[in-house]
Scaffold this motif. Structure first.
Motif, PDB file in Angstrom:
ATOM      1  N   GLY A 228      11.922  20.687  -1.487  1.00  0.00           N
ATOM      2  CA  GLY A 228      11.365  21.258  -2.714  1.00  0.00           C
ATOM      3  C   GLY A 228      10.151  22.119  -2.461  1.00  0.00           C
ATOM      4  N   LEU A 229       9.875  22.951  -3.441  1.00  0.00           N
ATOM      5  CA  LEU A 229       8.616  23.693  -3.518  1.00  0.00           C
ATOM      6  C   LEU A 229       7.962  23.338  -4.841  1.00  0.00           C
ATOM      7  CD1 LEU A 229       9.641  27.243  -2.197  1.00  0.00           C
ATOM      8  CD2 LEU A 229       8.545  25.379  -0.934  1.00  0.00           C
ATOM      9  N   SER A 230       6.700  22.977  -4.764  1.00  0.00           N
ATOM     10  CA  SER A 230       5.984  22.470  -5.932  1.00  0.00           C
ATOM     11  C   SER A 230       5.303  23.599  -6.698  1.00  0.00           C
ATOM     12  CB  SER A 230       4.938  21.450  -5.475  1.00  0.00           C
ATOM     13  OG  SER A 230       4.024  21.174  -6.503  1.00  0.00           O
ATOM     14  N   TRP A 231       5.620  23.681  -7.977  1.00  0.00           N
ATOM     15  CA  TRP A 231       4.931  24.642  -8.836  1.00  0.00           C
ATOM     16  C   TRP A 231       3.434  24.336  -8.859  1.00  0.00           C
ATOM     17  CZ3 TRP A 231       5.194  24.354 -14.875  1.00  0.00           C
ATOM     18  CH2 TRP A 231       4.546  25.460 -15.433  1.00  0.00           C
ATOM     19  N   ALA A 232       3.076  23.055  -8.867  1.00  0.00           N
ATOM     20  CA  ALA A 232       1.659  22.683  -8.847  1.00  0.00           C
ATOM     21  C   ALA A 232       0.981  23.178  -7.570  1.00  0.00           C
ATOM     22  CB  ALA A 232       1.512  21.174  -8.986  1.00  0.00           C
ATOM     23  N   ASP A 233       1.659  23.042  -6.425  1.00  0.00           N
ATOM     24  CA  ASP A 233       1.076  23.496  -5.162  1.00  0.00           C
ATOM     25  C   ASP A 233       0.890  25.009  -5.113  1.00  0.00           C
ATOM     26  OD1 ASP A 233       0.847  20.978  -4.108  1.00  0.00           O
ATOM     27  OD2 ASP A 233       2.635  21.110  -2.838  1.00  0.00           O
ATOM     28  N   PHE A 259      12.719  23.001  -7.515  1.00  0.00           N
ATOM     29  CA  PHE A 259      11.459  23.459  -8.107  1.00  0.00           C
ATOM     30  C   PHE A 259      11.022  22.431  -9.144  1.00  0.00           C
ATOM     31  CE2 PHE A 259      13.459  27.867  -7.433  1.00  0.00           C
ATOM     32  CZ  PHE A 259      12.937  27.972  -6.161  1.00  0.00           C
ATOM     33  N   CYS A 260       9.802  21.913  -9.001  1.00  0.00           N
ATOM     34  CA  CYS A 260       9.322  20.921  -9.961  1.00  0.00           C
ATOM     35  C   CYS A 260       7.809  20.744  -9.834  1.00  0.00           C
ATOM     36  CB  CYS A 260      10.021  19.578  -9.764  1.00  0.00           C
ATOM     37  SG  CYS A 260       9.794  18.834  -8.150  1.00  0.00           S
ATOM     38  N   PHE A 261       7.254  19.874 -10.643  1.00  0.00           N
ATOM     39  CA  PHE A 261       5.848  19.451 -10.691  1.00  0.00           C
ATOM     40  C   PHE A 261       4.957  20.463 -11.412  1.00  0.00           C
ATOM     41  CE2 PHE A 261       6.981  17.050  -6.622  1.00  0.00           C
ATOM     42  CZ  PHE A 261       7.336  15.917  -7.333  1.00  0.00           C
ATOM     43  N   ASP A 284       9.157  31.637 -14.550  1.00  0.00           N
ATOM     44  CA  ASP A 284       8.603  32.709 -13.707  1.00  0.00           C
ATOM     45  C   ASP A 284       8.413  32.234 -12.267  1.00  0.00           C
ATOM     46  OD1 ASP A 284       8.529  34.377 -15.894  1.00  0.00           O
ATOM     47  OD2 ASP A 284       6.389  34.119 -16.282  1.00  0.00           O
ATOM     48  N   PHE A 285       7.947  31.000 -12.088  1.00  0.00           N
ATOM     49  CA  PHE A 285       7.808  30.440 -10.739  1.00  0.00           C
ATOM     50  C   PHE A 285       9.169  30.350 -10.054  1.00  0.00           C
ATOM     51  CE2 PHE A 285       8.004  26.564  -8.077  1.00  0.00           C
ATOM     52  CZ  PHE A 285       7.134  26.947  -7.060  1.00  0.00           C
ATOM     53  N   CYS A 286      10.180  29.888 -10.781  1.00  0.00           N
ATOM     54  CA  CYS A 286      11.522  29.794 -10.212  1.00  0.00           C
ATOM     55  C   CYS A 286      12.027  31.154  -9.748  1.00  0.00           C
ATOM     56  CB  CYS A 286      12.489  29.208 -11.231  1.00  0.00           C
ATOM     57  SG  CYS A 286      12.183  27.482 -11.677  1.00  0.00           S
ATOM     58  N   VAL A 287      11.805  32.173 -10.553  1.00  0.00           N
ATOM     59  CA  VAL A 287      12.256  33.520 -10.191  1.00  0.00           C
ATOM     60  C   VAL A 287      11.515  34.021  -8.960  1.00  0.00           C
ATOM     61  CG1 VAL A 287      12.231  35.938 -10.920  1.00  0.00           C
ATOM     62  CG2 VAL A 287      13.056  34.169 -12.480  1.00  0.00           C
ATOM     63  N   ARG A 292      11.899  35.297  -3.303  1.00  0.00           N
ATOM     64  CA  ARG A 292      11.241  35.272  -2.003  1.00  0.00           C
ATOM     65  C   ARG A 292      12.100  34.628  -0.909  1.00  0.00           C
ATOM     66  NH1 ARG A 292       5.640  35.993  -1.309  1.00  0.00           N
ATOM     67  NH2 ARG A 292       4.768  35.196   0.660  1.00  0.00           N
ATOM     68  N   TYR A 293      12.889  33.601  -1.280  1.00  0.00           N
ATOM     69  CA  TYR A 293      13.568  32.790  -0.265  1.00  0.00           C
ATOM     70  C   TYR A 293      15.084  32.786  -0.340  1.00  0.00           C
ATOM     71  CZ  TYR A 293       8.807  31.252   0.331  1.00  0.00           C
ATOM     72  OH  TYR A 293       7.443  31.225   0.529  1.00  0.00           O
ATOM     73  N   ALA A 294      15.661  33.182  -1.458  1.00  0.00           N
ATOM     74  CA  ALA A 294      17.123  33.145  -1.589  1.00  0.00           C
ATOM     75  C   ALA A 294      17.687  34.524  -1.277  1.00  0.00           C
ATOM     76  CB  ALA A 294      17.538  32.668  -2.976  1.00  0.00           C
TER      77      ALA A 294
END
Length: 294
Positions: A228-233, A259-261, A284-287, A292-294
């Motif tokens: 995962g990649l944290s939205w909070a991070d 994607f979470c947090f 927006d974070f998901c996009v 960036r990575y997909a």
């Protein structure tokens, strides 16, 4: 390398989504629909996975279906830990899986399944073998949770110690490796089930275990990895540099990227489980991460 995007984690578990704030999951449903539509617009053929249910709850799935969420995902995911947390037996796994599969036209993935060594390593050893027998020919994706034990110096922020008693402490012993990186008994069997069985391993911000984890995953023959990649991070200094390092290290795997947090300052409550004040910000974070990575 990114084979799927997962929208949140365990939304029907208070450890990951505060449904005291969001009674009925209306806020979650709106957020999931916005994020699902945004990811599809960015990468039309990339599968979108609904955050894995834990516990496995047909009523929860019907609720989300009624709110239109399933129109914005391509895969439904479930999590199960019958030897540690769930109130059903290990051999019930196929029936639990088929119940959910019968409700949807989507593929159903098992994105977390595991057994702790809290009582004895032999329990995990048996649990791994029996889980593989029950599930690998049933579900198109099975991810074992996890590679590493959770370090005891780190609070298990996705569990509630005061309320859960011994269940809280089981969470620290889910790995095939101890926190110092030494193998447990079940590890010697894991390569018997790869590459069909994947692993779910979360990496904390600037996690010092990253390179060693990659080495172990390759030794074990793992191809399918969920992380995962944290939205909070993403609000930490140098967040993109850490995300880049993590994703570069994982480029040899087929990654289901969760994607979470919620960032504390963007939630209805200052906590990572809180529904966000504006669901569009999560989308927006998901996009941005998908681009960036997909």
């Amino acid at each position: 390398m990114v084979e799927a995007i997962k929208l949140w984690n365990e939304p029907n578990n208070m450890s990951h989504w505060d449904f005291d704030v969001d009674k009925g999951w209306a806020l979650f449903s709106n957020m999931a629909k916005l994020a699902g539509a945004a990811v599809k617009a960015e990468r039309p053929y990339l599968p979108r996975v609904l955050g894995g249910m834990s516990p496995i709850d047909p009523g929860f799935l019907r609720n989300l279906e009624g709110q239109g969420v399933l129109e914005h995902v391509d895969v439904v995911a479930i999590h199960g830990f019958p030897l540690d947390w769930n109130h059903w037996q290990l051999d019930e796994w196929p029936a639990r899986y088929r119940e959910i599969q019968s409700m949807v036209r989507h593929p159903v993935w098992i994105t977390e399944v595991g057994v702790s060594t809290f009582g004895a390593e032999e329990v995990q050893e048996f649990g791994l073998r029996r889980t593989a027998e029950l599930l690998l020919n049933l579900a198109p994706r099975v991810h074992w949770y996890s590679l590493y034990d959770l370090p005891r110096a780190w609070p298990a922020t996705t569990r509630h110690r005061e309320a859960e008693g011994s269940s809280y402490y089981r969470h620290f012993y889910m790995g095939l490796l101890r926190e110092d990186g030494t193998p447990k008994k079940a590890l010697r069997h894991f390569a018997d089930y790869t590459p069909k069985m994947g692993i779910c391993q979360w990496f904390h911000f600037e996690d010092p275990r990253l390179d060693e984890a990659v080495s172990w995953l390759k030794k074990l023959g793992v191809k399918k990895l969920r992380t995962g990649l944290s939205w909070a991070d993403s609000f930490r200094p140098n967040a993109d540099a850490w995300f880049d390092r993590q994703m570069t290290a994982l480029e040899d795997f087929d990654v289901t990227l969760t994607f979470c947090f919620t960032p504390e300052h963007r939630g209805h409550r200052p906590h990572h489980t809180s529904p966000p004040l504006r669901a569009e910000e999560f989308a927006d974070f998901c996009v941005r991460m998908t681009r960036r990575y997909a």
